[in-house]
Design a protein around this motif. Structure first.
Motif, mmCIF file in Angstrom:
data_model
loop_
_atom_site.group_PDB
_atom_site.id
_atom_site.type_symbol
_atom_site.label_atom_id
_atom_site.label_comp_id
_atom_site.label_asym_id
_atom_site.label_seq_id
_atom_site.Cartn_x
_atom_site.Cartn_y
_atom_site.Cartn_z
ATOM 1 N N LEU A 140 0.835 -1.200 0.000
ATOM 2 C CA LEU A 140 0.000 0.000 0.000
ATOM 3 C C LEU A 140 0.873 1.255 0.000
ATOM 4 O O LEU A 140 1.640 1.479 0.941
ATOM 5 C CB LEU A 140 -0.920 0.003 1.219
ATOM 6 C CG LEU A 140 -1.968 -1.114 1.270
ATOM 7 C CD1 LEU A 140 -2.698 -1.100 2.606
ATOM 8 C CD2 LEU A 140 -2.961 -0.964 0.122
ATOM 9 N N ALA A 141 0.756 2.040 -1.067
ATOM 10 C CA ALA A 141 1.437 3.337 -1.145
ATOM 11 C C ALA A 141 0.531 4.368 -0.482
ATOM 12 O O ALA A 141 -0.329 4.971 -1.124
ATOM 13 C CB ALA A 141 1.732 3.702 -2.595
ATOM 14 N N ASN A 142 0.715 4.556 0.813
ATOM 15 C CA ASN A 142 -0.190 5.359 1.626
ATOM 16 C C ASN A 142 0.097 6.854 1.500
ATOM 17 O O ASN A 142 1.098 7.273 0.950
ATOM 18 C CB ASN A 142 -0.074 4.915 3.091
ATOM 19 C CG ASN A 142 -1.231 5.408 3.945
ATOM 20 O OD1 ASN A 142 -2.284 5.783 3.426
ATOM 21 N ND2 ASN A 142 -1.046 5.410 5.239
ATOM 22 N N HIS A 143 -0.816 7.630 2.053
ATOM 23 C CA HIS A 143 -0.725 9.105 2.093
ATOM 24 C C HIS A 143 -0.762 9.720 0.701
ATOM 25 O O HIS A 143 -0.077 10.707 0.425
ATOM 26 C CB HIS A 143 0.545 9.553 2.829
ATOM 27 C CG HIS A 143 0.570 9.120 4.272
ATOM 28 N ND1 HIS A 143 1.752 8.876 4.958
ATOM 29 C CD2 HIS A 143 -0.436 8.861 5.154
ATOM 30 C CE1 HIS A 143 1.463 8.497 6.203
ATOM 31 N NE2 HIS A 143 0.142 8.485 6.333
ATOM 32 N N GLN A 144 -1.583 9.132 -0.167
ATOM 33 C CA GLN A 144 -1.731 9.679 -1.517
ATOM 34 C C GLN A 144 -2.427 11.032 -1.512
ATOM 35 O O GLN A 144 -2.430 11.731 -2.530
ATOM 36 C CB GLN A 144 -2.513 8.698 -2.387
ATOM 37 C CG GLN A 144 -1.741 7.452 -2.778
ATOM 38 C CD GLN A 144 -0.614 7.743 -3.748
ATOM 39 O OE1 GLN A 144 -0.812 8.395 -4.764
ATOM 40 N NE2 GLN A 144 0.583 7.287 -3.421
#
Length: 204
Positions: A140-144
């Protein structure tokens, strides 16, 4: 048709109705999967899992050791063991890998270059670890929602996922707390991978 046969037909219909209404039994149990969730401190692991469990954001504190949450979905229950991401904790991550059926790796897509490099090294180690290398990964590439966030394509290229994870089951998805539908969809994809792995084990 004789009166006896008419009576028998009605009795049989009554029996079918009774079975449909009263004898359905409990719904089949949802499968449960044991997952490990890793990522650096500040990547947002605790917040994402708490939001999926409908917990109040006011009570969220960073995980320092490890915590376990049962995250319910319509077709499965995920028992997620979240490991703290501080420097002095990460060296002990592998002690908690045993028994895992899948991996959730959370990274802060808006982090500094140094933290992103550390995150990449940790993900590479996890993908190659003997107890995890055959398991499905949800990355998960968070803080998009942050202005400095890298896109999924930038993350994929920087983390060298295509060559490193070739032949493995993995999903890379953008996410943020503002888009729970997308987050739930990411977990649905992970559950699909877990089910596929289950079916393969049965066929072997």
């Amino acid at each position: 048709m004789s009166d006896l046969r008419i009576t028998e037909a009605f009795l049989y219909m009554d029996y079918l109705c009774f079975r449909a209404l009263c004898c359905k039994g409990p719904p089949p149990a949802r499968p449960e999967y044991d997952l490990v969730c890793i990522g650096l401190t500040g990547s947002g692991k605790t917040s994402l899992l708490s939001k999926l469990c409908s917990e109040s954001p006011d009570n969220i504190v960073s995980t320092t050791g490890f915590s376990i949450k049962a995250v319910p979905f319509q077709n499965a229950i995920l028992n997620v063991k979240e490991l703290g991401g501080a420097d002095n904790i990460r060296k002990y991550w592998s002690r908690y890998y045993q028994g895992s059926q899948g991996v959730i790796f959370v990274l802060d897509s808006a982090s500094s270059e140094d933290d992103l490099e550390t995150s990449r090294n940790e993900l590479h180690s996890a993908l190659q670890h003997p107890q995890l290398c055959t398991l499905p990964f949800l990355i998960l590439a968070n803080h998009q929602d942050k202005p400095a966030a890298r896109s999924v394509q930038e993350v994929k290229k920087y983390f060298e996922l295509e060559p490193l994870a070739r032949g493995k089951r993995w999903i890379l998805q953008p996410c943020s707390l503002d888009d729970m539908d997308a987050l739930k969809d990411s977990f649905s994809q992970l559950i699909n991978l877990l089910e596929e792995k289950d079916h393969e084990a049965v066929r072997m």
